[in-house]
Write a protein that holds these residues in place. Structure first.
Motif, mmCIF file in Angstrom:
data_model
loop_
_atom_site.group_PDB
_atom_site.id
_atom_site.type_symbol
_atom_site.label_atom_id
_atom_site.label_comp_id
_atom_site.label_asym_id
_atom_site.label_seq_id
_atom_site.Cartn_x
_atom_site.Cartn_y
_atom_site.Cartn_z
ATOM 1 N N ILE A 155 9.234 145.191 76.671
ATOM 2 C CA ILE A 155 9.625 146.575 76.973
ATOM 3 C C ILE A 155 10.531 146.674 78.192
ATOM 4 C CG2 ILE A 155 7.648 147.113 78.456
ATOM 5 C CD1 ILE A 155 9.101 149.401 75.704
ATOM 6 N N ALA A 156 10.438 145.695 79.107
ATOM 7 C CA ALA A 156 11.278 145.718 80.305
ATOM 8 C C ALA A 156 12.754 145.562 79.941
ATOM 9 C CB ALA A 156 10.847 144.603 81.263
ATOM 10 N N ASP A 157 13.037 144.825 78.885
ATOM 11 C CA ASP A 157 14.422 144.644 78.444
ATOM 12 C C ASP A 157 14.981 145.939 77.877
ATOM 13 O OD1 ASP A 157 14.630 141.700 78.886
ATOM 14 O OD2 ASP A 157 13.006 141.686 77.426
ATOM 15 N N ILE A 158 14.149 146.651 77.149
ATOM 16 C CA ILE A 158 14.567 147.943 76.596
ATOM 17 C C ILE A 158 14.869 148.927 77.719
ATOM 18 C CG2 ILE A 158 13.804 149.923 75.232
ATOM 19 C CD1 ILE A 158 12.172 147.941 73.543
ATOM 20 N N LYS A 159 13.996 148.946 78.712
ATOM 21 C CA LYS A 159 14.191 149.865 79.848
ATOM 22 C C LYS A 159 15.467 149.529 80.614
ATOM 23 C CE LYS A 159 11.955 151.903 83.888
ATOM 24 N NZ LYS A 159 13.216 151.917 84.664
ATOM 25 N N LEU A 160 15.770 148.231 80.790
ATOM 26 C CA LEU A 160 16.967 147.840 81.523
ATOM 27 C C LEU A 160 18.222 148.284 80.787
ATOM 28 C CD1 LEU A 160 18.404 146.433 83.816
ATOM 29 C CD2 LEU A 160 18.073 144.247 82.631
ATOM 30 N N LEU A 161 18.263 148.091 79.475
ATOM 31 C CA LEU A 161 19.434 148.532 78.713
ATOM 32 C C LEU A 161 19.555 150.048 78.745
ATOM 33 C CD1 LEU A 161 21.854 148.008 76.936
ATOM 34 C CD2 LEU A 161 20.332 147.968 74.949
ATOM 35 N N GLN A 162 18.427 150.740 78.649
ATOM 36 C CA GLN A 162 18.454 152.202 78.711
ATOM 37 C C GLN A 162 18.993 152.679 80.054
ATOM 38 O OE1 GLN A 162 15.180 154.700 77.002
ATOM 39 N NE2 GLN A 162 14.802 155.197 79.153
ATOM 40 N N ASP A 163 18.550 152.058 81.137
ATOM 41 C CA ASP A 163 19.038 152.428 82.471
ATOM 42 C C ASP A 163 20.527 152.116 82.606
ATOM 43 O OD1 ASP A 163 16.599 153.374 83.235
ATOM 44 O OD2 ASP A 163 15.987 151.562 84.311
ATOM 45 N N TYR A 164 20.971 151.038 81.981
ATOM 46 C CA TYR A 164 22.406 150.707 82.013
ATOM 47 C C TYR A 164 23.220 151.797 81.308
ATOM 48 C CZ TYR A 164 26.792 148.604 80.516
ATOM 49 O OH TYR A 164 28.131 148.391 80.257
ATOM 50 N N LEU A 165 22.755 152.226 80.151
ATOM 51 C CA LEU A 165 23.476 153.254 79.391
ATOM 52 C C LEU A 165 23.481 154.590 80.116
ATOM 53 C CD1 LEU A 165 22.223 152.379 75.786
ATOM 54 C CD2 LEU A 165 24.452 151.860 76.806
ATOM 55 N N LEU A 166 22.478 154.797 80.980
ATOM 56 C CA LEU A 166 22.412 156.029 81.783
ATOM 57 C C LEU A 166 23.083 155.848 83.147
ATOM 58 C CD1 LEU A 166 18.729 157.086 81.003
ATOM 59 C CD2 LEU A 166 20.827 158.189 80.180
ATOM 60 N N CYS A 167 23.775 154.698 83.327
ATOM 61 C CA CYS A 167 24.509 154.387 84.564
ATOM 62 C C CYS A 167 23.592 154.261 85.780
ATOM 63 C CB CYS A 167 25.587 155.438 84.844
ATOM 64 S SG CYS A 167 26.815 155.564 83.539
ATOM 65 N N ARG A 168 22.349 153.841 85.546
ATOM 66 C CA ARG A 168 21.413 153.622 86.653
ATOM 67 C C ARG A 168 21.374 152.164 87.074
ATOM 68 N NH1 ARG A 168 16.396 156.758 83.754
ATOM 69 N NH2 ARG A 168 17.150 158.923 83.993
ATOM 70 N N GLU A 169 21.805 151.268 86.169
ATOM 71 C CA GLU A 169 21.783 149.839 86.435
ATOM 72 C C GLU A 169 23.096 149.220 85.977
ATOM 73 O OE1 GLU A 169 19.622 147.964 87.916
ATOM 74 O OE2 GLU A 169 17.801 149.175 88.022
ATOM 75 N N THR A 170 23.375 148.031 86.479
ATOM 76 C CA THR A 170 24.532 147.275 86.012
ATOM 77 C C THR A 170 24.031 146.007 85.315
ATOM 78 O OG1 THR A 170 24.694 146.095 88.128
ATOM 79 C CG2 THR A 170 26.008 148.117 87.877
ATOM 80 N N LEU A 171 24.870 145.464 84.445
ATOM 81 C CA LEU A 171 24.540 144.238 83.742
ATOM 82 C C LEU A 171 25.630 143.200 83.980
ATOM 83 C CD1 LEU A 171 23.392 145.542 80.215
ATOM 84 C CD2 LEU A 171 21.956 144.990 82.186
#
Length: 206
Positions: A155-171
């Motif tokens: 689930i942590a991977d899903i949350k990271l991608l979701q945060d990326y799409l919301l511009c909260r995280e970078t990849l």
């Protein structure tokens, strides 16, 4: 420029590409924004590059160069295998003058023959534009969906991608490769939906 903003001297740009949207007030290029070529600044070499991203600017926009300023003999500049998608910009070089670049349509840029013209650094990507060999190797080394690269898909991977799409995280590029579960070189909500489905199926099996 997607790869380099400006070049004023001896340099080499090779084995790279852009698929993203580039916008600026002026001198916007798919690979280089502004390039000044002069025998006094030594030599500029650009080879095995392509751009399929849309380029926008009020003036001087080009599929490869926003502008290419030449104040010397031609042998100060070496261009080889510089391609851009027709429609991404009106010209390969935004400023009027010599254009040493090659325009191609989307279908031709997805053929194996196009990959061969880019050299050994690129590999064929069925149904998409060429990828760099190291991208494919990196993707194969990691579990698809393991966005945080911790060796497990959860689930942590899903949350990271979701945060990326919301511009909260970078990849990183490596993380983006394993997050692209739709394998279309674009990260969006479709990848997120597939990740969620993968997680549900994995939970049911467990």
């Amino acid at each position: 420029g997607s790869i380099c903003g400006a070049v004023y001297g001896k340099g080499t740009i090779k084995n790279c590409y852009n698929q993203g949207y580039v916008k600026g007030n002026s001198y916007s290029g798919g690979i280089v924004g502004y390039a000044h070529v002069s025998i006094y600044y030594q030599y500029l070499t650009i080879s095995n590059v392509y751009n399929v991203g849309t380029i926008e600017a009020d003036k001087y926009k080009g599929g490869i160069f926003g502008t290419l300023s030449k104040t010397s003999k031609d042998d100060a500049l070496s261009l080889e295998a510089c391609y851009y998608l027709n429609g991404s910009a009106l010209r390969g070089v935004g400023m009027e003058g010599d254009d040493y670049t090659i325009s191609k349509n989307s279908a031709n840029m997805q053929k194996e023959s196009f990959v061969e013209s880019l050299g050994d650094a690129f590999v064929y990507n069925e149904g998409g534009y060429p990828l760099l060999a190291w991208e494919v190797e990196s993707q194969q080394e990691h579990l698809m969906g393991d966005v945080n690269l911790d060796g497990t898909f959860d689930i942590a991977d899903i949350k990271l991608l979701q945060d990326y799409l919301l511009c909260r995280e970078t990849l990183t590029a490596e993380q983006g490769a394993v997050a692209d579960v739709c394998a279309n070189n674009i990260l969006n909500c479709f990848d997120l939906c597939v990740l969620k489905r993968m997680y549900l199926e994995q939970s049911q099996i467990a």
